[in-house]
Design an enzyme around this catalytic site. Structure first.
Site, PDB file in Angstrom:
ATOM      1  N   LEU A 153       3.918  -4.071   4.615  1.00 49.76           N
ATOM      2  CA  LEU A 153       4.197  -3.262   5.715  1.00 49.76           C
ATOM      3  C   LEU A 153       2.944  -2.978   6.627  1.00 49.76           C
ATOM      4  O   LEU A 153       1.975  -3.307   5.862  1.00 49.76           O
ATOM      5  CB  LEU A 153       4.856  -1.648   5.276  1.00 49.76           C
ATOM      6  CG  LEU A 153       6.084  -1.517   4.521  1.00 49.76           C
ATOM      7  CD1 LEU A 153       6.299  -0.154   4.105  1.00 49.76           C
ATOM      8  CD2 LEU A 153       7.172  -2.126   5.566  1.00 49.76           C
ATOM      9  N   ALA A 154       3.087  -2.444   7.884  1.00 48.94           N
ATOM     10  CA  ALA A 154       1.878  -2.195   8.553  1.00 48.94           C
ATOM     11  C   ALA A 154       0.732  -1.587   7.949  1.00 48.94           C
ATOM     12  O   ALA A 154      -0.462  -2.132   8.155  1.00 48.94           O
ATOM     13  CB  ALA A 154       2.291  -1.618  10.018  1.00 48.94           C
ATOM     14  N   GLU A 155       1.326  -0.534   7.059  1.00 47.56           N
ATOM     15  CA  GLU A 155       0.183   0.383   6.441  1.00 47.56           C
ATOM     16  C   GLU A 155       0.651   0.890   5.173  1.00 47.56           C
ATOM     17  O   GLU A 155       1.828   1.308   5.310  1.00 47.56           O
ATOM     18  CB  GLU A 155      -0.447   1.481   7.026  1.00 47.56           C
ATOM     19  CG  GLU A 155      -1.796   1.198   7.994  1.00 47.56           C
ATOM     20  CD  GLU A 155      -1.568   0.506   9.145  1.00 47.56           C
ATOM     21  OE1 GLU A 155      -2.778  -0.163   9.602  1.00 47.56           O
ATOM     22  OE2 GLU A 155      -0.518   0.564   9.954  1.00 47.56           O
ATOM     23  N   THR A 156      -0.029   0.912   4.170  1.00 43.32           N
ATOM     24  CA  THR A 156       0.010   1.498   3.088  1.00 43.32           C
ATOM     25  C   THR A 156      -0.896   2.917   2.926  1.00 43.32           C
ATOM     26  O   THR A 156      -2.221   2.309   3.156  1.00 43.32           O
ATOM     27  CB  THR A 156       0.204   0.904   1.672  1.00 43.32           C
ATOM     28  OG1 THR A 156       1.432  -0.268   1.826  1.00 43.32           O
ATOM     29  CG2 THR A 156       0.201   1.756   0.597  1.00 43.32           C
TER      30      THR A 156
END
Length: 268
Positions: free
Chosen positions: A44-47
């Site tokens: 995902l774009a960020e964790t």
């Protein structure tokens, strides 16, 4: 070792909208290599990872870090919003405020008592006129009316349809001398002051669905240009998301809603 994992759609008014973030509460930090590997696995774009932590004045809060599939970043809005949602709704329902201690200083998230919005208090990021790096405009695919830069390139267009219809050459954006590219234009729908998109392929994010950190520059730019402090912004990605913002000088407030999608367990 088993650890909880949440996936939350942030700046979203429904599941499958906004920007999905993975959130992992921890008791103590994992190694940087393991957190980066988890972020790559999540894809995902960020964790976001957070641990309980005391602030400089002894206040209770959380240390917070964010990883894309490729790198750790120093500021992320949607994964901060998602992390706050997990704390407010799953871990500590009595709270109405959370202080996150990050590489970008203390970031505060509060609940709006009259709605389900959460409000972020973030640092402003200034932009100023700049020369584009070689190949930037060709890769984006349309000549902007203004070229600015700060942490990222900031390209301004006169027409929201141009921003909505851009099809950048992602290979051409791989060697930027800035973190990413923000493109923005005046709003083209009732109640929307501005639209934007965000591209960071070299960081593992070809196009970010909704980018809170980009609005640290978008909001002060449009607040000054439109002569108003309150800005309703729409990020015109395929998923799309609305941010309810306020220019507070050195700080920017951004509010939005979250929708939970997934709760599970990571096995290491």
């Amino acid at each position: 070792m088993q650890l909880p994992l949440y996936q939350v759609d942030a700046f979203a008014d429904a599941v499958f909208k906004g920007n999905p973030a993975a959130v992992m509460p921890l008791d103590t930090w994992l190694s940087d290599a393991v957190m980066q590997a988890i972020a790559a696995e999540n894809n995902l774009a960020e964790t976001a990872f957070f641990v309980p932590q005391k602030g400089g004045l002894g206040e209770d809060g959380y240390g917070l870090r964010w990883f894309t599939p490729e790198v750790e970043v120093d500021l992320c809005g949607h994964a901060t919003l998602a992390s706050a949602w997990v704390i407010f709704h799953r871990l500590d329902r009595a709270r109405s405020r959370i202080d996150f201690f990050t590489k970008s200083g203390t970031l505060t998230v509060t609940q709006d008592g009259e709605s389900d919005r959460l409000s972020l208090d973030f640092p402003m990021r200034a932009v100023s006129p700049a020369q584009p790096c070689e190949g930037l405009i060709e890769a984006i695919g349309a000549q902007p009316t203004e070229i600015l830069a700060g942490h990222s390139y900031f390209l301004v267009y006169d027409n929201a349809n141009i921003v909505r219809n851009l099809r950048p050459n992602m290979n051409g954006l791989m060697d930027l001398d800035k973190f990413a590219v923000i493109v923005t234009a005046p709003g083209d729908r009732p109640g929307i002051d501005c639209v934007s998109r965000f591209f960071a392929p070299a960081k593992g994010i070809p196009e970010d669905p909704v980018t809170g950190s980009a609005h640290c520059s978008i909001v002060p730019y449009w607040a000054k240009r439109l002569g108003k402090r309150d800005i309703t912004a729409y990020q015109a990605s395929a998923r799309g998301g609305t941010l309810y913002c306020r220019d507070e000088g050195a700080r920017v407030r951004m509010a939005g809603t979250c929708k939970p999608y997934l709760e599970g367990t990571v096995t290491l």
